[in-house]
Design an enzyme around this catalytic site. Structure first.
Site, PDB file in Angstrom:
ATOM      1  N   TYR A 181       0.836  -1.205   0.000  1.00  0.00           N
ATOM      2  CA  TYR A 181       0.000   0.000   0.000  1.00  0.00           C
ATOM      3  C   TYR A 181       0.866   1.248   0.000  1.00  0.00           C
ATOM      4  O   TYR A 181       2.064   1.194   0.289  1.00  0.00           O
ATOM      5  CB  TYR A 181      -0.939   0.006   1.217  1.00  0.00           C
ATOM      6  CG  TYR A 181      -0.276   0.422   2.516  1.00  0.00           C
ATOM      7  CD1 TYR A 181      -0.434   1.717   3.004  1.00  0.00           C
ATOM      8  CD2 TYR A 181       0.507  -0.463   3.240  1.00  0.00           C
ATOM      9  CE1 TYR A 181       0.179   2.115   4.191  1.00  0.00           C
ATOM     10  CE2 TYR A 181       1.115  -0.088   4.418  1.00  0.00           C
ATOM     11  CZ  TYR A 181       0.948   1.200   4.896  1.00  0.00           C
ATOM     12  OH  TYR A 181       1.569   1.585   6.059  1.00  0.00           O
TER      13      TYR A 181
ATOM     14  N   LYS B 134       6.674  -2.119   2.277  1.00  0.00           N
ATOM     15  CA  LYS B 134       5.487  -1.455   2.812  1.00  0.00           C
ATOM     16  C   LYS B 134       4.272  -2.373   2.668  1.00  0.00           C
ATOM     17  O   LYS B 134       3.355  -2.151   1.872  1.00  0.00           O
ATOM     18  CB  LYS B 134       5.256  -0.106   2.119  1.00  0.00           C
ATOM     19  CG  LYS B 134       4.310   0.820   2.895  1.00  0.00           C
ATOM     20  CD  LYS B 134       4.307   2.208   2.295  1.00  0.00           C
ATOM     21  CE  LYS B 134       3.354   3.148   3.015  1.00  0.00           C
ATOM     22  NZ  LYS B 134       3.779   3.451   4.398  1.00  0.00           N
TER      23      LYS B 134
ATOM     24  N   GLU C  68      13.432   3.112  13.403  1.00  0.00           N
ATOM     25  CA  GLU C  68      12.373   3.985  12.912  1.00  0.00           C
ATOM     26  C   GLU C  68      11.301   4.058  13.997  1.00  0.00           C
ATOM     27  O   GLU C  68      11.511   3.580  15.109  1.00  0.00           O
ATOM     28  CB  GLU C  68      11.783   3.456  11.602  1.00  0.00           C
ATOM     29  CG  GLU C  68      11.150   2.080  11.702  1.00  0.00           C
ATOM     30  CD  GLU C  68      10.515   1.598  10.406  1.00  0.00           C
ATOM     31  OE1 GLU C  68      10.456   2.374   9.440  1.00  0.00           O
ATOM     32  OE2 GLU C  68      10.071   0.431  10.363  1.00  0.00           O
TER      33      GLU C  68
ATOM     34  N   LEU D  24      11.553   1.329   6.911  1.00  0.00           N
ATOM     35  CA  LEU D  24      10.918   1.666   5.646  1.00  0.00           C
ATOM     36  C   LEU D  24      11.628   2.857   5.005  1.00  0.00           C
ATOM     37  O   LEU D  24      11.938   3.839   5.695  1.00  0.00           O
ATOM     38  CB  LEU D  24       9.452   2.017   5.890  1.00  0.00           C
ATOM     39  CG  LEU D  24       8.608   2.266   4.643  1.00  0.00           C
ATOM     40  CD1 LEU D  24       8.327   0.944   3.934  1.00  0.00           C
ATOM     41  CD2 LEU D  24       7.303   2.955   5.000  1.00  0.00           C
TER      42      LEU D  24
END
Length: 285
Positions: A32, A149, A182, A206
């Site tokens: 996505y 992702k 992250e 990511l």
């Protein structure tokens, strides 16, 4: 009711239906993207679609849409939903099989779904209007392919909930070596001695589009030095400034980490310079 897109058809969102045997539903087997749009102007469209296509390739979903096909879909969705401040959600799953089976099926048509949702107006470079965030930290317990992702976001959801339940806005993650990777839904930057630092890209995080644009903007249009290197948890606590970045937040200043005050406790001057430059060039990508 907003208008969505599903497999070639525009329809009211509450009428969109997929098969319960869709592998996106059963396995989170899909990719996505979320692209911000302000007044019909998309932010980071090219890099977002590049990342989607790379992700689809990594999990072997065959969907040969061009950038122009995706752009047309995004622009049509925004127009049908009023061209305000919108997040455009794009979702491709492997599609619906006739049975539940772990291996990738052959001859299955991917499911393409998209819709929009309202987002705040584009952030402005103004300390008096900026929201100061407070975050938690925890060890990252997700899988080891965080560079994809994927729609399978349970690990991210659980980490985000951990911070949310503690009254915080996000959860910053670190690995077993106490190195920051992250956040549950953001990338992480620190500022120390005027230098902007962010963890290098690898399988632990990511490759965020706001991260990509911000680094490029700082290098091209400012004199602020940017370094991609490992950040320890101790460096995070002792930074002059901490930022979290995402498509919906852009550059969000963090003033509290695990209850510890970052720097002076105020939104910093380096954030102001970075957000000013970002705002001037957000539509260039």
């Amino acid at each position: 009711m907003s208008i969505a897109y599903l497999n070639g058809e525009f329809l009211p969102l509450d009428q969109a239906r997929i098969s319960p045997l869709d592998r996106g539903f059963l396995f989170g087997d899909g990719i996505y993207e979320v692209i911000p749009s302000y007044g019909g102007k998309l932010v980071g469209f090219g890099p977002h679609i590049d990342r989607m296509q790379e992700g689809l390739g990594l999990i072997e979903i065959g969907l040969n849409w061009s950038h122009e096909q995706w752009r047309t879909l995004c622009e049509q969705l925004c127009e049908k939903n009023g061209n305000g401040n919108l997040g455009v959600y794009l979702h491709v799953s492997r599609g619906a099989d006739t049975k539940r089976f772990h291996a990738y099926p052959e001859g299955v048509t991917p499911t393409v779904f998209a819709f929009t949702f309202e987002i705040p107006a584009a952030p402005v470079a103004d300390k008096s209007k900026a929201r100061a965030y407070k975050v938690s930290t925890t060890e990252d317990l997700r899988w080891r392919r965080c560079n994809i992702k994927s729609t399978a976001l349970l690990g991210n959801v659980m980490h985000f909930q951990q911070g949310h339940a503690a009254g915080n806005n996000e959860t910053i993650l670190y690995n077993a070596r106490k190195e920051v990777t992250e956040a549950s839904a953001c990338n992480v930057f620190i500022v120390k001695g005027g230098e902007v630092i962010t963890p290098p890209l690898d399988n632990q995080l990511l490759p965020g589009i706001t991260r990509l644009i911000l680094i490029d903007v700082l290098k091209k249009y400012t004199k602020i030095p940017v370094v991609e290197r490992t950040i320890t948890l101790d460096e995070l606590y002792n930074a002059d400034e901490v930022w979290i970045t995402s498509s919906s937040k852009e550059i969000a200043p963090v003033t509290l980490v695990d209850g510890k005050t970052i720097g002076t406790g105020d939104i910093g001057d380096t954030w102001l310079a970075a957000e000013t430059a970002f705002a001037e060039h957000r539509y260039d990508y």
